[in-house]
Design a protein around this motif. Sequence first.
Motif, PDB file in Angstrom:
ATOM      1  N   GLN A 124       0.879  -1.248  -0.017  1.00 57.40           N
ATOM      2  CA  GLN A 124      -0.210   0.034   0.081  1.00 57.40           C
ATOM      3  C   GLN A 124       0.917   1.210   0.055  1.00 57.40           C
ATOM      4  OE1 GLN A 124      -3.474  -0.144   2.574  1.00 57.40           O
ATOM      5  NE2 GLN A 124      -3.582   2.018   2.844  1.00 57.40           N
ATOM      6  N   ARG A 125       0.573   2.160  -0.917  1.00 55.54           N
ATOM      7  CA  ARG A 125       1.314   3.328  -0.862  1.00 55.54           C
ATOM      8  C   ARG A 125       0.543   4.492  -1.185  1.00 55.54           C
ATOM      9  NH1 ARG A 125       4.381   0.219   0.509  1.00 55.54           N
ATOM     10  NH2 ARG A 125       6.316  -0.651  -0.298  1.00 55.54           N
ATOM     11  N   ASN A 126       0.955   5.733  -0.550  1.00 60.56           N
ATOM     12  CA  ASN A 126       0.356   6.956  -1.215  1.00 60.56           C
ATOM     13  C   ASN A 126       0.842   7.484  -2.477  1.00 60.56           C
ATOM     14  OD1 ASN A 126       0.503  10.268  -0.941  1.00 60.56           O
ATOM     15  ND2 ASN A 126      -0.777   9.600   0.603  1.00 60.56           N
ATOM     16  N   TRP A 127       0.006   7.985  -3.159  1.00 58.37           N
ATOM     17  CA  TRP A 127       0.236   8.369  -4.498  1.00 58.37           C
ATOM     18  C   TRP A 127       1.560   9.356  -4.667  1.00 58.37           C
ATOM     19  CZ3 TRP A 127      -0.666   6.105  -8.614  1.00 58.37           C
ATOM     20  CH2 TRP A 127      -1.890   5.236  -8.989  1.00 58.37           C
ATOM     21  N   ASP A 128       2.021   9.897  -3.450  1.00 56.81           N
ATOM     22  CA  ASP A 128       3.265  10.572  -3.480  1.00 56.81           C
ATOM     23  C   ASP A 128       4.370   9.800  -3.338  1.00 56.81           C
ATOM     24  OD1 ASP A 128       1.788  13.171  -3.385  1.00 56.81           O
ATOM     25  OD2 ASP A 128       1.938  13.160  -1.086  1.00 56.81           O
ATOM     26  N   GLU A 129       4.245   8.537  -3.346  1.00 56.50           N
ATOM     27  CA  GLU A 129       5.342   7.667  -3.464  1.00 56.50           C
ATOM     28  C   GLU A 129       5.441   7.135  -4.662  1.00 56.50           C
ATOM     29  OE1 GLU A 129       5.907   5.516   0.734  1.00 56.50           O
ATOM     30  OE2 GLU A 129       3.578   6.049   0.415  1.00 56.50           O
ATOM     31  N   THR A 148       7.285   2.550  -8.269  1.00 56.65           N
ATOM     32  CA  THR A 148       7.277   2.917  -6.665  1.00 56.65           C
ATOM     33  C   THR A 148       8.555   2.026  -5.940  1.00 56.65           C
ATOM     34  OG1 THR A 148       5.956   3.070  -4.660  1.00 56.65           O
ATOM     35  CG2 THR A 148       5.429   1.176  -6.134  1.00 56.65           C
ATOM     36  N   LYS A 149       8.437   1.885  -4.736  1.00 55.24           N
ATOM     37  CA  LYS A 149       9.589   1.115  -4.099  1.00 55.24           C
ATOM     38  C   LYS A 149       8.881   0.030  -3.229  1.00 55.24           C
ATOM     39  CE  LYS A 149      13.208   3.900  -5.084  1.00 55.24           C
ATOM     40  NZ  LYS A 149      13.839   4.513  -4.008  1.00 55.24           N
ATOM     41  N   PHE A 150       9.761  -1.089  -3.402  1.00 59.46           N
ATOM     42  CA  PHE A 150       9.229  -2.203  -2.425  1.00 59.46           C
ATOM     43  C   PHE A 150       9.649  -1.921  -0.898  1.00 59.46           C
ATOM     44  CE2 PHE A 150       8.895  -6.683  -1.010  1.00 59.46           C
ATOM     45  CZ  PHE A 150       7.600  -7.165  -1.630  1.00 59.46           C
ATOM     46  N   ASP A 151       9.096  -2.733   0.014  1.00 60.80           N
ATOM     47  CA  ASP A 151       9.600  -2.513   1.346  1.00 60.80           C
ATOM     48  C   ASP A 151      11.370  -2.627   1.499  1.00 60.80           C
ATOM     49  OD1 ASP A 151       6.861  -2.358   1.947  1.00 60.80           O
ATOM     50  OD2 ASP A 151       6.900  -4.493   2.805  1.00 60.80           O
ATOM     51  N   ASP A 152      12.010  -3.271   0.648  1.00 60.10           N
ATOM     52  CA  ASP A 152      13.538  -3.416   0.566  1.00 60.10           C
ATOM     53  C   ASP A 152      13.983  -2.457  -0.221  1.00 60.10           C
ATOM     54  OD1 ASP A 152      12.730  -4.510  -1.685  1.00 60.10           O
ATOM     55  OD2 ASP A 152      13.764  -6.296  -1.372  1.00 60.10           O
ATOM     56  N   GLY A 153      13.368  -1.514  -0.712  1.00 64.93           N
ATOM     57  CA  GLY A 153      13.795  -0.473  -1.555  1.00 64.93           C
ATOM     58  C   GLY A 153      13.953  -0.800  -2.857  1.00 64.93           C
ATOM     59  N   LYS A 154      13.883  -2.064  -3.316  1.00 63.71           N
ATOM     60  CA  LYS A 154      13.666  -2.440  -4.653  1.00 63.71           C
ATOM     61  C   LYS A 154      12.568  -1.973  -5.603  1.00 63.71           C
ATOM     62  CE  LYS A 154      14.321  -6.734  -7.552  1.00 63.71           C
ATOM     63  NZ  LYS A 154      14.275  -7.976  -7.596  1.00 63.71           N
ATOM     64  N   MET A 247      -6.048   7.384 -10.958  1.00 61.22           N
ATOM     65  CA  MET A 247      -4.973   8.144 -11.654  1.00 61.22           C
ATOM     66  C   MET A 247      -3.803   8.388 -10.610  1.00 61.22           C
ATOM     67  SD  MET A 247      -7.209  10.954 -13.946  1.00 61.22           S
ATOM     68  CE  MET A 247      -8.134  11.384 -12.453  1.00 61.22           C
ATOM     69  N   PRO A 248      -2.712   8.613 -11.237  1.00 65.02           N
ATOM     70  CA  PRO A 248      -1.744   8.883 -10.229  1.00 65.02           C
ATOM     71  C   PRO A 248      -1.540  10.409  -9.771  1.00 65.02           C
ATOM     72  CG  PRO A 248      -0.937   9.168 -12.371  1.00 65.02           C
ATOM     73  CD  PRO A 248      -2.244   8.394 -12.416  1.00 65.02           C
ATOM     74  N   ILE A 249      -1.129  10.667  -8.582  1.00 69.83           N
ATOM     75  CA  ILE A 249      -0.961  11.641  -7.925  1.00 69.83           C
ATOM     76  C   ILE A 249      -2.115  12.372  -7.282  1.00 69.83           C
ATOM     77  CG2 ILE A 249      -0.132  14.161  -8.001  1.00 69.83           C
ATOM     78  CD1 ILE A 249       1.283  13.200 -10.622  1.00 69.83           C
TER      79      ILE A 249
END
Length: 313
Positions: A124-129, A148-154, A247-249
């Motif tokens: 789960q991510r905020n659209w800012d991410e 976007t980024k996975f929990d490990d930064g990938k 939509m993004p953002i």
Amino acid sequence: MLKNIVKSSELHLMNEVQFLCFLLEEKGELYATNVFKVREVVHYTDVLTKTEGEDNDVVLGFITMRGESIPLLDLRRWLFFDPNNALVDLREYSIDSSKYLIIICDFSGYTVGLRIHSVKRIIQRNWDEVVTGTEYGFQKNGKVIATTKFDDGKIVQVLDVEKMLGEIFPMVNNYETLNLQTLEKIKSNKIILLAEDSKPVAKSMQIILEKLGLRYYSFPNGKELLQYLKTENDIKSIGAIITDLEMPIISGFEVLKQVKENDTFNHIPVIVNTSMSSESNISLAKSLKADVFLTKLKPAELEYELRRLLEGK
């Protein structure tokens, strides 16, 4: 895993999104799709009805789920598919697995099965991410719509499944099959504001609006539409807003919320045009005072609603 999905209404109000993350090869890159396009994830062990001819393209055949025949696509093959050279043999790019792990997706009125290698989990991510476009350099011929980024930064690459649908089944986004013949010009000088992040859908919408003889401005997300709206001096020139939901953002729900809560332009009709037509989305859109809710793309219905709103008929 899908039990972890948060209701779309809750996510949209928080301007957040959930992605189902998966792999297309054992130690490959991370990919994802929005969970609200996902009906279920299944290990398919029943009969696969193969397509005629050689097994060398993206469509592997058809699976049967609860009496429904669903086309099955090899998602890794699609990454190497070129619609301008559709005769290339794609078998070397196939999912390498003895099991058929399939994501069943519903969007734009179609159901398809996407073969993958393995599932990671839902994030789960905020659209800012979420970064739209190809900031991280993953071109994939425009098949990656965001990252976007996975929990490990990938890096997680969000695939444009609507683009996939249009490339594999051209009739979906074939502008000549939009059934525009019955459309007639609408007598109005008002401007239509369109927010749609899918380029094929945006193009189709633009063709419909041009066929109706209407002026329009098109925006790739809700943020840019709202920015235009808040800086436009002649609000009376705007006849209607047409917005996607996902939509993004800034989502279409946030567009609805901000438009209808602003005394300056809350009189402007808002048409929701989306592939996400679940009851929860319809209910939330209505609670936010959407004037019309349509499932894209239905030219005749859009014409009817625009004519009613702009001509009072």
